[in-house]
Write an enzyme that holds these catalytic residues in place. Structure first.
Site, mmCIF file in Angstrom:
data_model
loop_
_atom_site.group_PDB
_atom_site.id
_atom_site.type_symbol
_atom_site.label_atom_id
_atom_site.label_comp_id
_atom_site.label_asym_id
_atom_site.label_seq_id
_atom_site.Cartn_x
_atom_site.Cartn_y
_atom_site.Cartn_z
ATOM 1 N N SER A 177 0.809 -1.218 0.000
ATOM 2 C CA SER A 177 0.000 0.000 0.000
ATOM 3 C C SER A 177 0.841 1.267 0.000
ATOM 4 O O SER A 177 2.036 1.264 0.337
ATOM 5 C CB SER A 177 -0.939 0.017 1.216
ATOM 6 O OG SER A 177 -1.883 -1.010 1.142
ATOM 7 N N GLN A 178 0.203 2.353 -0.360
ATOM 8 C CA GLN A 178 0.816 3.681 -0.347
ATOM 9 C C GLN A 178 1.271 4.018 1.075
ATOM 10 O O GLN A 178 0.527 3.832 2.035
ATOM 11 C CB GLN A 178 -0.216 4.693 -0.823
ATOM 12 C CG GLN A 178 0.250 6.125 -0.875
ATOM 13 C CD GLN A 178 -0.859 7.053 -1.352
ATOM 14 O OE1 GLN A 178 -1.998 6.627 -1.535
ATOM 15 N NE2 GLN A 178 -0.527 8.312 -1.551
#
Length: 220
Positions: free
Chosen positions: A69-70
């Site tokens: 994920s970011q």
């Protein structure tokens, strides 16, 4: 300087990523989460094809249609979760092991982190990555989907990194009084709203919602 050096200079370093998160976003304000982000190198959890992009603030593929994920999203979820030293934490959809390692650093040797992942290739990848940090209180287990019974329950914290249609009752049942769950729930537009759910001693659930995210689907 060759062309490779020029290309690499276009991407962020770890220090630059952390500075950007601290100064230009509303996340990474918690000192313990800052320490975890400094101690656990995102590059150690990224596939070789994407190593040069490891410190960019966007998701990266890790195989099996999944992503790491970011960083902004991970930091925000950890701030909502607020894991404490000594906590027992379940990390559902542990992927490459990055969030599992961050959680392991935050709970310390007196805690326990159980990562759940359904894909064998990602389980092998995450275990290999986690070995770099020698945290024997952190492990990744094979999941068949859904929420299994966790022998270490009741759980202090639960982090879910996949969008569910509804809150799994099995998570609520295995959550300790005073415990917290952070998970994405699909909305009518097929985007995700992050929910922070705190379980009171009476069993009542206190919910706060944060819309505008997108996650891979939760495997029931």
């Amino acid at each position: 300087m060759n062309t490779t050096d020029i290309f690499e200079d276009d991407f962020l370093s770890q220090d630059e990523l952390l500075t950007r998160l601290e100064e230009k976003t509303s996340v990474l304000k918690n000192e313990r989460i800052q320490e975890a982000f400094k101690a656990i190198d995102r590059r150690d959890f990224v596939r070789s094809d994407y190593q040069i992009e490891a410190y960019e603030d966007y998701p990266l593929p890790i195989g099996e249609g999944q992503t790491i994920s970011q960083p902004t999203t991970i930091a925000f979820m950890l701030e909502l979760l607020d894991p404490q030293e000594g906590d027992v934490v379940l990390d559902i959809g542990s992927g490459s092991g990055y969030t599992t390692a961050l959680l392991g650093y935050m709970v310390g040797k007196t805690g326990k982190v159980i990562g759940l992942e359904i894909y064998e290739d990602l389980i092998d990848f995450s275990r290999e990555n986690l070995e770099k940090y020698n945290m024997d209180w952190v492990e990744v287990r094979k999941s068949e989907g859904g929420v299994p019974e966790i022998e270490e329950a009741p759980l202090d914290r639960v982090l879910v990194s996949a969008g569910a249609e509804e809150i799994p009752q099995a998570l609520i049942d295995q959550l300790k009084a005073g415990g917290v769950i952070v998970l994405p729930i699909k909305d009518m537009e097929d985007r995700d709203t992050l929910l922070r759910i705190e379980k009171e001693k009476t069993g009542k659930l206190i919910k706060k919602s944060f819309p505008g995210f997108r996650f891979v689907p939760f495997q029931q």
